[in-house]
Each structure stands twice: as structure tokens, then as C-alpha cells.
Design a protein around this motif. Sequence first.
Motif, PDB file in Angstrom:
ATOM      1  N   ASN A  20       0.849  -1.183   0.000  1.00  0.00           N
ATOM      2  CA  ASN A  20       0.000   0.000   0.000  1.00  0.00           C
ATOM      3  C   ASN A  20       0.891   1.242   0.000  1.00  0.00           C
ATOM      4  OD1 ASN A  20      -1.552   2.259   0.810  1.00  0.00           O
ATOM      5  ND2 ASN A  20      -3.030   0.931   1.848  1.00  0.00           N
ATOM      6  N   PRO A  21       0.957   1.969  -1.123  1.00  0.00           N
ATOM      7  CA  PRO A  21       1.842   3.136  -1.209  1.00  0.00           C
ATOM      8  C   PRO A  21       1.552   4.194  -0.144  1.00  0.00           C
ATOM      9  CG  PRO A  21       0.862   2.642  -3.348  1.00  0.00           C
ATOM     10  CD  PRO A  21       0.236   1.734  -2.360  1.00  0.00           C
ATOM     11  N   HIS A  22       0.287   4.328   0.257  1.00  0.00           N
ATOM     12  CA  HIS A  22      -0.058   5.305   1.293  1.00  0.00           C
ATOM     13  C   HIS A  22       0.574   4.919   2.628  1.00  0.00           C
ATOM     14  CE1 HIS A  22      -2.232   8.224   3.660  1.00  0.00           C
ATOM     15  NE2 HIS A  22      -2.664   7.235   4.442  1.00  0.00           N
ATOM     16  N   HIS A  23       0.497   3.634   2.983  1.00  0.00           N
ATOM     17  CA  HIS A  23       1.099   3.167   4.231  1.00  0.00           C
ATOM     18  C   HIS A  23       2.612   3.393   4.220  1.00  0.00           C
ATOM     19  CE1 HIS A  23      -2.268   0.059   5.340  1.00  0.00           C
ATOM     20  NE2 HIS A  23      -2.681   1.304   5.423  1.00  0.00           N
TER      21      HIS A  23
ATOM     22  N   ASP B 175       4.423   5.469   2.362  1.00  0.00           N
ATOM     23  CA  ASP B 175       4.780   6.886   2.351  1.00  0.00           C
ATOM     24  C   ASP B 175       4.547   7.521   3.718  1.00  0.00           C
ATOM     25  OD1 ASP B 175       5.809   9.120   0.811  1.00  0.00           O
ATOM     26  OD2 ASP B 175       3.813   9.999   1.095  1.00  0.00           O
ATOM     27  N   HIS B 176       3.456   7.162   4.373  1.00  0.00           N
ATOM     28  CA  HIS B 176       3.161   7.709   5.699  1.00  0.00           C
ATOM     29  C   HIS B 176       4.261   7.318   6.691  1.00  0.00           C
ATOM     30  CE1 HIS B 176       0.753   9.229   8.995  1.00  0.00           C
ATOM     31  NE2 HIS B 176       0.937   8.077   9.632  1.00  0.00           N
ATOM     32  N   ARG B 177       4.689   6.068   6.658  1.00  0.00           N
ATOM     33  CA  ARG B 177       5.760   5.623   7.561  1.00  0.00           C
ATOM     34  C   ARG B 177       7.075   6.305   7.203  1.00  0.00           C
ATOM     35  NH1 ARG B 177       6.888  -0.546   9.062  1.00  0.00           N
ATOM     36  NH2 ARG B 177       5.148  -0.149  10.441  1.00  0.00           N
ATOM     37  N   ARG B 178       7.388   6.400   5.917  1.00  0.00           N
ATOM     38  CA  ARG B 178       8.631   7.054   5.487  1.00  0.00           C
ATOM     39  C   ARG B 178       8.666   8.497   5.962  1.00  0.00           C
ATOM     40  NH1 ARG B 178      10.010  10.694   2.586  1.00  0.00           N
ATOM     41  NH2 ARG B 178       8.037  10.893   1.533  1.00  0.00           N
ATOM     42  N   GLN B 179       7.542   9.201   5.829  1.00  0.00           N
ATOM     43  CA  GLN B 179       7.481  10.590   6.280  1.00  0.00           C
ATOM     44  C   GLN B 179       7.680  10.693   7.789  1.00  0.00           C
ATOM     45  OE1 GLN B 179       3.749  12.090   4.831  1.00  0.00           O
ATOM     46  NE2 GLN B 179       4.526  12.442   2.776  1.00  0.00           N
TER      47      GLN B 179
END
Length: 162
Positions: A47-50, A52-56
Motif C-alpha cells: 500500500n503506497p499510502h502506508h 509513504d506515511h511511515r517514510r514521512q
Amino acid sequence: MCFTRKTTCVRRRFREFVWLRQKLQKNAVLIQLPELPSKSPFFNMNNPHHVDHRRQGLQEFLEKILQNALLLSDSRLHLFLQTQLSPEDIEACVSGQTKYSVADAIHKFASLKRRFPIEDKERKRGENDAESDSESSSSGLGHSCDDSISHGCKASTVPEES
């Protein structure tokens, strides 16, 4: 200890960030460290959203850590950000159980000019594509990241020490 590059680009697992935070907290008990992003039991790498959220969240954690002069004096932080050494190897290095010093490890890693495997494949693919506009940029630490953001290899600015 100082940073050898203005930017760094290393790949780390979430558990390695947990390890780093624990070690920094142990060495700086009077400092309230920023929290890591929550570890969701429903986290999905597909899930790209998951992702990206963790990376941020991890990026924000590092940016806050790098604002503290006391934390910047910790060799583990420098090795974590400037090498691909495992936490066990970082511990061995900072405790003097290796043939190389912290500075040696950082300088050696920076001079290797290694790429992550996926970047090698994409670079080769780009070389075969005459229309490729792919730009190669230094991400610090000797890695050349082709379009580093798309690889999840976001270059983070490291404050310069005087």
C-alpha cells in the motif's frame, strides 16, 4: 565526529529505527526523544499510502534528532546514517571491537560508490532507452540514486558542524 556529506541515502528497516531510538535514549536520558511513527498491525508494504506515511514519519524523526547537538555527538547516529552497517556491527564498531574506527567505517562506505540492486537494474534499463531523461544525482554516502525519491531513498539534509 562530523558528517562527511550534506545528504545521506541509506536503507533501513523499521526495527533498526527502533534500535537507534533506544540507544539514543539510553545515552541521553534527560532528553525527550521524538516518537517513531506508530507500528500498525495492519501495515501493508504493498500500500503506497502506508509506506509513504511511515517514510514521512521516519524522516520527521530523523530531522528532529539532527537538531539536537548532544544526540549529534553519538557515533551510532553517524554510522546509522552514513553506512549500511547492521545494528550489531555498529555496536561492535563504537565499542572498539572492530579493526576499523567509526571514521574509517564512514569513509570506507562513502568511497564504495555502491548502488542498491534495484537502482542498478533501472540505470541499465535507462541506458538502453535513448529517450531516457533520467537524471543521476548524488544522494550522499557514495550512492548514485537515479530519481532517488521514486526509490524511497529521499535525500535528507544533514546540518553542517562548525
